[in-house]
Enzyme design. Structure first.
Site, PDB file in Angstrom:
ATOM      1  N   ALA A  87      74.990  62.912 -21.588  1.00  0.00           N
ATOM      2  CA  ALA A  87      73.886  63.220 -22.856  1.00  0.00           C
ATOM      3  C   ALA A  87      74.563  61.835 -24.365  1.00  0.00           C
ATOM      4  CB  ALA A  87      73.138  64.537 -23.347  1.00  0.00           C
ATOM      5  N   ILE A 108      79.359  63.246 -22.963  1.00  0.00           N
ATOM      6  CA  ILE A 108      78.754  62.703 -24.098  1.00  0.00           C
ATOM      7  C   ILE A 108      79.619  61.423 -24.129  1.00  0.00           C
ATOM      8  CG2 ILE A 108      79.076  62.205 -26.898  1.00  0.00           C
ATOM      9  CD1 ILE A 108      78.733  65.049 -26.225  1.00  0.00           C
ATOM     10  N   LYS A 109      77.554  60.423 -24.126  1.00  0.00           N
ATOM     11  CA  LYS A 109      77.856  58.619 -24.225  1.00  0.00           C
ATOM     12  C   LYS A 109      77.361  58.251 -25.391  1.00  0.00           C
ATOM     13  CE  LYS A 109      74.425  55.800 -21.308  1.00  0.00           C
ATOM     14  NZ  LYS A 109      72.927  56.800 -20.868  1.00  0.00           N
ATOM     15  N   LEU A 110      78.182  57.153 -26.034  1.00  0.00           N
ATOM     16  CA  LEU A 110      78.510  56.668 -27.015  1.00  0.00           C
ATOM     17  C   LEU A 110      78.616  55.491 -27.312  1.00  0.00           C
ATOM     18  CD1 LEU A 110      82.062  58.596 -26.906  1.00  0.00           C
ATOM     19  CD2 LEU A 110      79.795  59.564 -28.938  1.00  0.00           C
TER      20      LEU A 110
END
Length: 217
Positions: free
Chosen positions: A56, A82-84
């Site tokens: 996400a 966690i997508k960064l």
């Protein structure tokens, strides 16, 4: 090799998961928009379907705001990744989140140098974009090859998540080179099963079986 599906379409995710093909899911703001649903609602449902990581993505561009969004996303479910973005602030957030025990996926990678930085920041996954590199006449598979060699040279545990996969040949080439994961649209994953000789052979077997007049069971 792990297969992730790149979609926020819950129906497609359920279908592929029931087939036993899925190891995880990747989403992004564009896919959330396409779903027409609230990000928390749809992400929570996706996380309840698959056991593997569900990426996400934060939408903030500054470190402090990224961390706030990451905290909110991580509360959705235990299997959130966690997508960064691959920016300096994104790398800083990656390091902090990884140190705190979160899984991270550093996205929008277009060079081996960027992938090296993601690995040094402790990313769980780094996502090189194959199709978008092909669009500008650069062989995206060359990038996978370079990253694989660098990670092997230094023993980095960051997994190469080949993204922007558009064809079944992309999947095959990524597997041959040694990408750890591919994430692809549902249609591409389903197309992996297709071969004209398989269809032709099945048609022949069924026709011959019908001529026997027999039934099984």
């Amino acid at each position: 090799m792990k297969f992730f599906v790149d979609t926020a379409d819950v129906k497609e995710i359920r279908e592929l998961n029931d087939l036993g093909l899925l190891d995880g899911v990747t989403t992004n703001p564009s896919l959330i928009l396409k779903s027409g649903r609230d990000i928390v609602e749809v992400t929570k449902e996706i996380c309840s379907i698959v056991e593997g990581p569900v990426s996400a993505e934060v939408t903030a561009t500054e470190y402090s705001e990224m961390m706030k969004e990451a905290a909110a996303l991580s509360r959705i479910a235990d299997n959130i990744c966690i997508k960064l973005p691959l920016t300096l602030d994104g790398l800083k957030a990656c390091k902090a989140l990884t140190s705190d025990g979160h899984h991270t996926n550093v996205t929008l990678c277009f060079s081996a140098n960027q992938a090296l930085l993601a690995a040094k920041a402790g990313a769980t996954f780094v996502s090189p974009f194959i199709g978008r590199l092909d669009d500008i006449a650069f062989d995206g598979m060359d990038l996978i090859r370079e990253i694989r060699q660098i990670f092997d040279n230094y023993g980095y545990e960051t997994e190469i998540l080949a993204a922007s996969i558009r064809t079944v040949n992309h999947v095959k080439e990524a597997a041959l080179i040694g990408a750890d994961v591919v994430t692809a649209p549902p249609a591409t994953l389903k197309a992996l099963v297709k071969h004209p000789l398989t269809d032709k052979g099945l048609e022949m077997f069924l026709a011959d079986w019908a001529k026997t007049g027999q039934k099984i069971g």
